[in-house]
Scaffold this motif. Structure first.
Motif, PDB file in Angstrom:
ATOM      1  N   ASP A 150       0.851  -1.183   0.000  1.00 39.60           N
ATOM      2  CA  ASP A 150       0.000   0.000   0.000  1.00 39.60           C
ATOM      3  C   ASP A 150       0.894   1.243   0.000  1.00 39.60           C
TER       4      ASP A 150
ATOM      5  N   PHE B 248      -3.836   5.169  -6.622  1.00 47.52           N
ATOM      6  CA  PHE B 248      -3.547   4.043  -7.512  1.00 47.52           C
ATOM      7  C   PHE B 248      -3.879   2.714  -6.826  1.00 47.52           C
ATOM      8  N   THR B 249      -3.447   2.580  -5.584  1.00 52.55           N
ATOM      9  CA  THR B 249      -3.751   1.366  -4.822  1.00 52.55           C
ATOM     10  C   THR B 249      -5.252   1.213  -4.643  1.00 52.55           C
TER      11      THR B 249
ATOM     12  N   ASN C  80      -7.694   2.344  -6.503  1.00 52.75           N
ATOM     13  CA  ASN C  80      -8.354   2.003  -7.766  1.00 52.75           C
ATOM     14  C   ASN C  80      -8.178   0.522  -8.109  1.00 52.75           C
ATOM     15  N   ILE C  81      -7.007  -0.026  -7.835  1.00 54.09           N
ATOM     16  CA  ILE C  81      -6.771  -1.447  -8.104  1.00 54.09           C
ATOM     17  C   ILE C  81      -7.663  -2.312  -7.214  1.00 54.09           C
ATOM     18  N   VAL C  82      -7.711  -1.975  -5.934  1.00 54.25           N
ATOM     19  CA  VAL C  82      -8.535  -2.740  -5.000  1.00 54.25           C
ATOM     20  C   VAL C  82     -10.000  -2.679  -5.410  1.00 54.25           C
ATOM     21  N   GLN C  83     -10.467  -1.490  -5.779  1.00 56.27           N
ATOM     22  CA  GLN C  83     -11.860  -1.342  -6.192  1.00 56.27           C
ATOM     23  C   GLN C  83     -12.167  -2.175  -7.438  1.00 56.27           C
ATOM     24  N   ALA C  84     -11.258  -2.136  -8.431  1.00 56.74           N
ATOM     25  CA  ALA C  84     -11.477  -2.878  -9.672  1.00 56.74           C
ATOM     26  C   ALA C  84     -11.502  -4.380  -9.421  1.00 56.74           C
ATOM     27  N   LEU C  85     -10.588  -4.878  -8.601  1.00 52.01           N
ATOM     28  CA  LEU C  85     -10.557  -6.309  -8.302  1.00 52.01           C
ATOM     29  C   LEU C  85     -11.785  -6.724  -7.506  1.00 52.01           C
TER      30      LEU C  85
ATOM     31  N   VAL D 221      -9.737  -8.875  -1.555  1.00 49.70           N
ATOM     32  CA  VAL D 221      -8.418  -8.242  -1.549  1.00 49.70           C
ATOM     33  C   VAL D 221      -8.049  -7.816  -0.131  1.00 49.70           C
TER      34      VAL D 221
END
Length: 208
Positions: free
Chosen positions: A1, A6-7, A9-14, A21
């Motif tokens: 983290d 950026f972190t 957005n990745i967590v939200q997308a996954l 996650v």
């Protein structure tokens, strides 16, 4: 983290894809301070601390010196909307000198009722390289400010919200000289530029 969007957005997308996650912080770079709002409920206030470089301390010495000077008990005198105000405030320095917690009580002469109580914290936030203030008052309002220190001078902009949802801003400009903390006259205005309250002659005097 890495403490950025950026972190997130990745967590939200996954998560939208159905993944579970777990986010792990990249080291002990922040601390948590528990304050209380007007209802007495605990509110988490997080300050991030950057890892120091070999030639730079974690918190600039100028900011540590200011927090050290601020620590102690003070009396309050001033005017709000041409009405005299008095009170007390106590700043308590944290053992690691990264922040001060404060509690205050003020009375406005022309208004009946109980005194306004307040509490909050002012601490170093490395992500913005400024002091961050979080404040909560017994009238239900709350505020946040980013503050810079230059010698004995503290400047910044406080942004807050009242219980009726009115948002406001208030410039802060003060000089800490020995046993006196003097604030420049200022006004609290709403987002349309309308004056909500006017402050003048505010001085904190250190209690002996």
């Amino acid at each position: 983290d890495n403490y950025d969007s950026f972190t997130f957005n990745i967590v939200q997308a996954l998560g939208e894809l159905g993944a579970e996650v777990q986010v792990v912080r990249k080291g002990p770079r922040e601390f948590l301070y528990l304050s209380k709002d007007a209802a007495g409920d605990e509110v988490e206030v997080v300050f991030r601390k950057a890892a120091p470089s070999p030639d730079e301390p974690e918190i600039p010495a100028e900011y540590v010196a200011y927090l050290e000077m601020l620590a102690g008990e003070w009396t309050i005198d001033g005017e709000t909307d041409d009405d005299s105000v008095a009170g007390t405030v106590t700043f308590t320095l944290a053992p690691n000198k990264s922040h001060v917690a404060w509690t205050a009580k003020t009375w406005q002469q022309g208004k009946e009722g109980e005194a306004v109580l307040g509490n909050g914290v002012i601490g170093w936030d490395a992500s913005n390289r400024k002091l961050k203030e979080m404040a909560f008052l017994s009238d239900g309002s709350s505020a946040m400010a980013w503050l810079t220190v230059t010698g004995k001078r503290l400047k910044g902009m406080r942004r807050g919200v009242n219980t009726d949802g009115t948002q406001w801003t208030q410039p802060l400009d003060s000089v800490l000289d020995g046993d006196s903390l003097t604030f420049q006259a200022n006004s609290r205005v709403d987002l349309g530029g309308n004056e909500l309250a006017r402050y003048s002659g505010w001085v904190f005097s250190r209690q002996k």
